[in-house]
Each structure stands twice: as C-alpha cells, then as structure tokens.
Design a protein around this motif. Sequence first.
Motif, PDB file in Angstrom:
ATOM      1  N   ASN A 120       0.825  -1.205   0.000  1.00  0.00           N
ATOM      2  CA  ASN A 120       0.000   0.000   0.000  1.00  0.00           C
ATOM      3  C   ASN A 120       0.865   1.262   0.000  1.00  0.00           C
ATOM      4  OD1 ASN A 120      -2.496   1.432   0.135  1.00  0.00           O
ATOM      5  ND2 ASN A 120      -2.111   1.775   2.311  1.00  0.00           N
ATOM      6  N   GLU A 121       1.925   1.260   0.801  1.00  0.00           N
ATOM      7  CA  GLU A 121       2.812   2.418   0.866  1.00  0.00           C
ATOM      8  C   GLU A 121       3.490   2.666  -0.489  1.00  0.00           C
ATOM      9  OE1 GLU A 121       4.591   5.748   2.169  1.00  0.00           O
ATOM     10  OE2 GLU A 121       3.099   4.591   3.267  1.00  0.00           O
ATOM     11  N   LEU A 122       3.943   1.598  -1.137  1.00  0.00           N
ATOM     12  CA  LEU A 122       4.564   1.755  -2.456  1.00  0.00           C
ATOM     13  C   LEU A 122       3.560   2.295  -3.477  1.00  0.00           C
ATOM     14  CD1 LEU A 122       6.771  -1.458  -2.661  1.00  0.00           C
ATOM     15  CD2 LEU A 122       7.553   0.899  -2.495  1.00  0.00           C
ATOM     16  N   GLN A 123       2.316   1.835  -3.414  1.00  0.00           N
ATOM     17  CA  GLN A 123       1.278   2.337  -4.317  1.00  0.00           C
ATOM     18  C   GLN A 123       1.008   3.821  -4.060  1.00  0.00           C
ATOM     19  OE1 GLN A 123      -0.385   0.798  -6.870  1.00  0.00           O
ATOM     20  NE2 GLN A 123       0.827  -1.047  -6.578  1.00  0.00           N
ATOM     21  N   ASN A 124       0.959   4.211  -2.783  1.00  0.00           N
ATOM     22  CA  ASN A 124       0.705   5.617  -2.437  1.00  0.00           C
ATOM     23  C   ASN A 124       1.838   6.526  -2.910  1.00  0.00           C
ATOM     24  OD1 ASN A 124      -1.763   5.081  -1.246  1.00  0.00           O
ATOM     25  ND2 ASN A 124      -0.904   4.863   0.806  1.00  0.00           N
TER      26      ASN A 124
END
Length: 100
Positions: free
Chosen positions: A43-47
Amino acid sequence: MNLSIGNINHVNPSTMIPKQKKSVGEAQASFANALKNAINNVNELQNVSDKKTEALALGKIDDLHDVMITAQKASITLQATVEIQRKAIDAYTEVMRMQV
C-alpha cells in the motif's frame, strides 16, 4: 551491474525456523502480523507512486525516470503479492482435498 528493489527484505531460512514452540494463537497472530506488514508495504509503495505521478502531472517534479521506476516497483510488488495470494489459496485448497 547491481540492481535491487528497495523495501523487499531478504528471507533468511534460519529466521523461519521457530526457536521455541508457539501456541496456535501466537502462531496465528504472528502470521497475521506478517501479512499485515506485507500489505502495508504494498500500500505504501502504491501511495508513493500515486503521489509522484500526480506531482509529475502537475509539473511539480520533472524527473520522469524516478516516477517510472517508482511505478514499476509498485506494480511488481503488487503482482508478486497477488501471485503469493494465489499460491496460498491453491495450497489451502490442496490441503483441504487431502483425505485424513
């Protein structure tokens, strides 16, 4: 040439072997925490990818290479996560088919 993807931790086989026996509840909690951490990482990489893409579109940054590399990291991590999910479901299905 040394290519590496950040935020993907190397799995050390010695850390996979439990030092002492855990109760079922502790094992479930440990597994749940590992899954939660992995999903939070994806999720952090996507954000980060979304923020950099938006900043590029708004003209706030002009480093297209960095934006594309960040997007590829996010994409590859998501694809790996989906593949791991499929393999886990396949393994569960296979175990459930076994006769006791």
